[in-house]
Design an enzyme around this catalytic site. Structure first.
Site, PDB file in Angstrom:
ATOM      1  N   ALA A   1      49.936  68.225 -11.116  1.00  0.00           N
ATOM      2  CA  ALA A   1      50.383  68.274  -9.726  1.00  0.00           C
ATOM      3  C   ALA A   1      50.351  69.712  -9.241  1.00  0.00           C
ATOM      4  O   ALA A   1      50.954  70.582  -9.843  1.00  0.00           O
ATOM      5  CB  ALA A   1      51.801  67.718  -9.633  1.00  0.00           C
ATOM      6  N   CYS A   2      49.630  69.968  -8.154  1.00  0.00           N
ATOM      7  CA  CYS A   2      49.454  71.329  -7.651  1.00  0.00           C
ATOM      8  C   CYS A   2      49.418  71.303  -6.133  1.00  0.00           C
ATOM      9  O   CYS A   2      49.334  70.249  -5.522  1.00  0.00           O
ATOM     10  CB  CYS A   2      48.149  71.937  -8.177  1.00  0.00           C
ATOM     11  SG  CYS A   2      47.965  71.872  -9.971  1.00  0.00           S
ATOM     12  N   THR A   3      49.466  72.483  -5.519  1.00  0.00           N
ATOM     13  CA  THR A   3      49.297  72.622  -4.077  1.00  0.00           C
ATOM     14  C   THR A   3      48.386  73.815  -3.822  1.00  0.00           C
ATOM     15  O   THR A   3      48.572  74.872  -4.428  1.00  0.00           O
ATOM     16  CB  THR A   3      50.647  72.836  -3.367  1.00  0.00           C
ATOM     17  OG1 THR A   3      51.587  71.858  -3.802  1.00  0.00           O
ATOM     18  CG2 THR A   3      50.478  72.736  -1.862  1.00  0.00           C
TER      19      THR A   3
ATOM     20  N   ASN B   1      49.255  76.701  -6.511  1.00  0.00           N
ATOM     21  CA  ASN B   1      50.328  76.508  -7.479  1.00  0.00           C
ATOM     22  C   ASN B   1      49.812  75.641  -8.606  1.00  0.00           C
ATOM     23  O   ASN B   1      49.243  74.570  -8.353  1.00  0.00           O
ATOM     24  CB  ASN B   1      51.511  75.768  -6.853  1.00  0.00           C
ATOM     25  CG  ASN B   1      52.295  76.601  -5.870  1.00  0.00           C
ATOM     26  OD1 ASN B   1      52.176  77.812  -5.837  1.00  0.00           O
ATOM     27  ND2 ASN B   1      53.100  75.933  -5.060  1.00  0.00           N
TER      28      ASN B   1
ATOM     29  N   GLU C   1      42.971  71.308  -8.498  1.00  0.00           N
ATOM     30  CA  GLU C   1      43.943  70.511  -7.772  1.00  0.00           C
ATOM     31  C   GLU C   1      43.668  69.052  -8.113  1.00  0.00           C
ATOM     32  O   GLU C   1      42.597  68.521  -7.794  1.00  0.00           O
ATOM     33  CB  GLU C   1      43.772  70.736  -6.260  1.00  0.00           C
ATOM     34  CG  GLU C   1      44.695  69.931  -5.403  1.00  0.00           C
ATOM     35  CD  GLU C   1      46.021  70.622  -5.191  1.00  0.00           C
ATOM     36  OE1 GLU C   1      46.971  69.928  -4.794  1.00  0.00           O
ATOM     37  OE2 GLU C   1      46.115  71.840  -5.421  1.00  0.00           O
TER      38      GLU C   1
END
Length: 515
Positions: free
Chosen positions: A2-4, A23, A95
């Site tokens: 899980a990333c942004t 992130n 991502e």
């Protein structure tokens, strides 16, 4: 994972840089230690074996040096995450994004399957090697590319040959361009150039919302894709564009009508699930709410809500965007809304409704800045933060060096304040427990460290301008070391302040003192 992600074109950034940032977040219940590391050419493998999928790939003989942010603990692959190479090309991968059943049925993911049974006996099935994934991509691509376009081309070729076992989005940048690539099923992919005057927000969903197939098949000015994308989409009825005549098969035909030259990949390849509306779309909504604040984001007349499926992939900001804007949106926890877990607005239910961007399991944030107005010798800057972004600071380091500062590289399994990663983890856990009392300490630290970082860049850039290019790396390495030493001092001060403040609020406190 899980990333942004946020991407900022050169005409939308404060200084004409291209900026790509992501992130890297650990899965729920996990906290993967990270470190900063320079991979020298003699350290780069010539034969690469993936830990997760067991795929073996022969690599070119002459890799470039590159910065990376790998996992600190060995045993489950490199996960190099993000970096800038010696040619000042940046890459962040990956991502994790979403897909749908139609895509995964038309081009299944290439998943690893262990051997079954005993070799030599009836019913034995040998190991089935998987494709490539987040663990592998930076290592396989970044040391060999001299432009963002070359990054798309190299990764696209690897995907077509070896496939992938997961859906991912990958960013590439150089001083002139940013490209965003999204995997589509096991072997297909699309890529789009970020407009120079725009920014992109990516919250774990397939994001591209318009695509020009004719450009991808022809001049490839703004779009690239796997060569057979149109035929594959037509065969499996993946184009959902409504247009006259696109209602199935022509009379007597053996194939459906063709795919539109322009279509919406988010409709064709992505998802619109209920979980998206609590985990993904609210993050895009909040980032764009911050960067285009005069749009209508709240109330019954809002153009987009936290659960909208049509939040744009990219848009032009209201003003030029800074490194501090990147840090703010990638640390966000819905400040000023009823959804802030630390806030007073809304209710207990709304404050935990949506997944924050700045979350407890942020592992690292790498902001990759390529500055076209600087000499090649100091053009690349990698801004780094470790741990939960709500409580950390973003710090710049030059990438044209042969090693990273020990304070950022010495992450081990042992928890110690001598490591920047672990110091940030300790600060976050302590500060979260008494958020309001500690917030002033955190804000002062973030502002001071950020200002020191900009000062270091300004002073070092000026000094580099007086040197021969060959001498620059020595000066840059020294600047990085001095920045790390100052960072350690300021971080330890913050740790002491947060420890003191939270200690005062311990439940076993008692008003009567021995003195």
């Amino acid at each position: 994972m899980a990333c942004t992600t946020i991407l900022i074109g050169k005409a939308a950034s404060f200084d004409g840089s291209t900026i790509i940032a992501r992130n890297e977040d650990s899965p729920g219940g996990q906290f993967e230690p990270k470190k900063m590391h320079v991979v020298m050419p003699d350290e780069q493998p010539r034969t690469y074996t993936a830990t997760a999928s067991h795929v073996v790939i022969e690599l070119p003989e002459e890799p470039m040096r590159y910065m990376s942010v790998p996992d600190a603990l060995s045993g489950h692959g490199i996960w190099a995450a993000a970096g800038i190479n010696a040619a000042n090309v940046a890459m962040t991968a990956t991502e994790t994004i979403t897909s749908n059943e139609r895509v995964l049925g038309a081009d299944p993911l290439v998943e690893y399957r262990p051997a079954r049974g005993i070799e030599g006996e009836e019913g034995y099935e040998p190991e089935q090697v998987g494709g490539i994934g987040e663990e592998d991509m930076v290592t396989l691509v970044l040391p060999y590319i001299r432009s963002a376009r070359e990054g798309v081309e190299r990764l696209g070729a690897l995907l077509e040959r070896f496939g992938t076992y997961e859906m991912n989005g990958i960013a590439f940048s150089d001083a002139d361009e940013i490209w965003w690539l999204e995997t589509v099923g096991g072997h297909h992919w699309i890529a789009k150039r970020v407009p120079d005057d725009a920014y992109v927000t990516m919250p774990n969903q397939l994001g591209i919302d318009s695509f020009d197939l004719a450009d991808a098949e022809g001049p490839r000015r703004e779009h690239m894709a796997s060569a057979d994308l149109r035929a594959w989409m037509a065969t499996h009825h993946l184009d959902l564009t409504l247009r006259p005549g696109n209602v199935g098969f022509a009379a007597g035909a053996e194939a459906p009508f063709g795919v539109a030259d322009t279509f919406n990949p988010r409709d064709a390849f992505g998802s619109h699930s209920d979980s998206d509306h609590v985990y993904n779309t609210p993050r895009a909504w909040y980032m764009q709410r911050c960067l285009n604040p005069h749009d209508r984001w709240d109330g019954p007349g809002a153009a987009h809500t936290p659960e909208s499926d049509t939040i744009p992939w990219c848009r032009v900001p209201e003003r030029k965007l800074t490194i501090e804007d990147v840090k703010y949106v990638l640390s966000a926890h819905y400040q000023g809304t009823p959804y802030d877990p630390y806030g007073k607005l809304g209710t207990e239910a709304t404050r935990g409704l949506y997944r924050p961007i700045g979350i407890n399991r942020n592992g690292q944030l790498a902001v990759l800045q390529i500055r076209p107005d600087r000499p090649e010798s100091c053009r690349g800057v990698q801004w780094m933060a470790f741990g939960s972004n709500v409580f950390n600071a973003l710090v710049p380091f030059y990438t044209n060096v042969d090693e990273a500062p020990a304070y950022l590289e010495n992450t081990t399994e042992r928890v110690t304040s001598e490591s920047f990663y672990w110091a940030n983890r300790l600060i976050a856990a302590l500060a979260d427990a008494r958020f309001r009392e500690n917030s002033a300490h955190i804000e002062r630290y973030q502002e001071k460290v950020g200002a020191l970082g900009h000062r270091m860049l300004n002073e070092t850039d000026a000094a580099v301008a007086e040197l021969e290019a060959e001498a620059a790396p020595y000066l840059l390495k020294d600047a990085n070391e001095r920045m790390a030493a100052t960072l350690k001092t300021e971080t330890e001060k913050l740790l002491g302040s947060v420890l003191y403040t939270t200690s005062l609020a311990m439940k076993n406190a008692f008003a009567m003192s021995d003195n």
